[in-house]
Write an enzyme that holds these catalytic residues in place. Structure first.
Site, PDB file in Angstrom:
ATOM      1  CB  VAL A  83      -1.187   0.360   1.215  1.00 18.36           C
ATOM      2  CG1 VAL A  83      -2.080   1.163   1.225  1.00 18.36           C
ATOM      3  CG2 VAL A  83      -1.887  -1.585   1.235  1.00 18.36           C
ATOM      4  CB  THR A  84       3.067   3.080  -1.714  1.00 16.30           C
ATOM      5  OG1 THR A  84       2.699   2.888  -3.397  1.00 16.30           O
ATOM      6  CG2 THR A  84       3.621   1.908  -1.883  1.00 16.30           C
ATOM      7  CB  VAL A  85      -0.362   7.203  -1.970  1.00 19.05           C
ATOM      8  CG1 VAL A  85      -0.830   9.264  -2.442  1.00 19.05           C
ATOM      9  CG2 VAL A  85      -1.655   6.684  -1.637  1.00 19.05           C
ATOM     10  NE  ARG A  91      -3.316  14.208   4.586  1.00 21.92           N
ATOM     11  CZ  ARG A  91      -2.273  12.892   4.661  1.00 21.92           C
ATOM     12  NH1 ARG A  91      -2.766  11.721   3.947  1.00 21.92           N
ATOM     13  NH2 ARG A  91      -1.754  13.299   6.477  1.00 21.92           N
ATOM     14  N   GLY A  93      -7.904  10.718  -1.593  1.00 27.79           N
ATOM     15  CA  GLY A  93      -8.710   9.709  -1.031  1.00 27.79           C
ATOM     16  C   GLY A  93      -8.247   8.514  -2.464  1.00 27.79           C
ATOM     17  CG  LEU A  95      -5.271   3.465   1.822  1.00 25.36           C
ATOM     18  CD1 LEU A  95      -5.257   2.335   1.047  1.00 25.36           C
ATOM     19  CD2 LEU A  95      -4.402   3.797   2.788  1.00 25.36           C
ATOM     20  CE1 TYR A 124      -3.795   0.249   5.729  1.00 21.93           C
ATOM     21  CE2 TYR A 124      -1.975   0.691   7.252  1.00 21.93           C
ATOM     22  CZ  TYR A 124      -2.432   0.615   5.504  1.00 21.93           C
ATOM     23  OH  TYR A 124      -1.693   0.960   5.369  1.00 21.93           O
ATOM     24  CG  PHE A 416       1.897  -9.881   4.967  1.00 21.31           C
ATOM     25  CD1 PHE A 416       0.250  -9.529   4.893  1.00 21.31           C
ATOM     26  CD2 PHE A 416       1.312 -10.316   6.768  1.00 21.31           C
ATOM     27  CE1 PHE A 416      -0.700  -9.210   6.256  1.00 21.31           C
ATOM     28  CE2 PHE A 416       0.255  -9.960   7.554  1.00 21.31           C
ATOM     29  CZ  PHE A 416      -0.547  -9.958   7.603  1.00 21.31           C
TER      30      PHE A 416
END
EC number: 2.3.1.-
Length: 416
Positions: A83-85, A91, A93, A95, A124, A416
């Site tokens: 999971v990356t941005v 900011r 949206g 994810l 999360y 993981f």
């Protein structure tokens, strides 16, 4: 410029991996070998990216996983990773969009829970995840441990320590890990690629520089392998030509206290090793108490680790066993609408029955709080005191703690 959020195509795998590397602060382009290995057998229908003018600026993937729950059974989990941005696209949206798509698909597949290792705590919870297992790292001063410096590295109970190589670990490790998974809540599956990557037979991630470690196994008196350890060492000497070397454990699983003791004592017996770093262990790990002087072991990390998200409350709660027989009505609130409802849990030491009900609630809590309780690590009373759960019936929190809590804490040894 518009953003296209979707599953990726095979031709975009290298670009997706480049974006992952950027997100984990590793510059450069991943090797063709790493990309090919990472995507060999990968389910691209569970690999998402956000693209702008052909460039990947956010990544998300999930894969099938089995999670051991209290009592030794396993449940299917939607394991989330990568999971990356990209910093330029935060900011927006991205994810949230990818998470919503993935969790809806996981629920449709019938997976009772989703799992992840959270790089940052605040992210999360807003998606319904809660920390279900914590991890600790211990640092041991070998000189203070109180072990006889004249001892050999072998146990005195008829067992023995053997040095092996990576090929041996790939052959022996899955069976040992499988036996651990049959009893330890929080353990997740390790596939063949996991063993290949951790023994140098497959390329490491771009942000993980591979160096060959040492491998040892413990054999019980009957020759059965019931423990294994992988560790690396540095090469540090003091001004007076005294060794100041640290052994850092990368993986250590043992099926009984005798094997655990033998492996730790072996590591403490190695000449020139003055400090040991334990790697990721359970917060109630036996390590300090396996030393004559437990104060020689200092906890240097104690942090949340495995996060879970409930997707099917009845199936998840029916999969585990409980500390006592009791009935509880749980009102579970879920803003995403995936797992909320009011449920009657009839729990027992041998299993449980969980069904929807219209009875008055004993406890009211969010879906993230239920995930935090699921493996037995958290206290309902603490959640009530924090205002994160509501006790609608007097004494319900005490009953719930007796039902959910476990004698040993859950532990997930893996990233993981």
């Amino acid at each position: 410029m518009s953003l296209d959020v979707r599953t990726i195509t095979p031709s975009e795998s290298a670009e997706w991996m480049r974006a992952v590397s950027t997100g984990f602060l590793t510059a450069g382009t991943p090797s063709e070998e790493l990309v090919a290995d990472r995507f060999a057998g990968a389910d691209l229908s569970r690999t998402q990216g956000a693209f702008e003018a052909g460039r990947c600026v956010a990544t998300f993937r999930s894969f099938a996983q089995e999670l051991t729950v209290v009592g030794g059974a396993t449940v299917a989990a939607d394991a989330i990773s990568g999971v990356t941005v990209t910093p330029t696209h935060r900011r927006r949206g991205l994810l949230s969009r990818m998470m919503a798509t993935d969790l809806a698909a996981a629920k449709e597949r019938g997976e009772p829970v989703a799992s992840l290792i959270a790089a940052e705590y605040p992210i999360y919870g807003r998606y319904g995840f809660g920390p279900a297992a914590w991890t600790s790292v211990w640092e041991v001063s070998v000189y203070r441990a109180g072990l006889d410096a004249r001892r050999s590295g072998q146990p005195a109970d008829g067992g023995r320590i053997e040095m092996v190589d990576g090929a041996d670990v790939r052959k022996l490790g899955p069976e040992v890990h499988g036996a651990l998974a049959a009893r330890q809540p929080g353990v997740v599956t390790r596939d063949e690629r996991w063993w290949r990557q951790r023994t140098g037979a497959a390329p490491s991630s771009a942000h993980e520089k591979w160096t060959e470690p040492f491998y040892v196994v413990h054999r019980a008196a009957d020759g059965t392998v019931d423990g294994l350890m992988t560790y690396g060492t540095d090469d540090t000497w003091g001004d007076a030509k005294q060794p100041l070397n640290t052994a850092s454990v990368r993986d250590m699983i043992a099926l009984n206290p005798a094997a655990e003791r033998a492996l730790w004592h072996y590591l403490c017996s190695i000449d020139w090793i003055t400090t040991i770093r334990s790697g990721y262990r359970a917060p109630d790990d036996l390590l300090p108490l396996l030393l004559p002087d437990p104060r020689a072991a200092r906890m240097i990390t104690n942090a949340d680790w495995l996060w879970l998200r409930m997707l099917d409350v009845p199936r998840a709660l029916e999969a585990r066993t409980y500390g006592t027989e009791a009935s509880l009505v749980l009102e579970v609130r879920d803003d995403a609408g995936l797992a909320g409802g009011r449920f009657l849990l009839d729990a027992s030491t041998g299993g449980a029955r969980c069904v929807s009900t219209t009875r008055s609630a004993d406890l009211v809590l969010g879906v993230a709080e239920l995930a935090t309780l699921y493996l037995g690590d958290e206290s309902v009373r603490r959640l009530v005191d924090l205002g994160r759960a509501e006790e609608s019936r007097a004494g319900a929190a005490t009953t719930a703690d007796a039902v959910f809590r476990t004698g040993r804490r859950p532990w997930c040894p893996d990233v993981f």
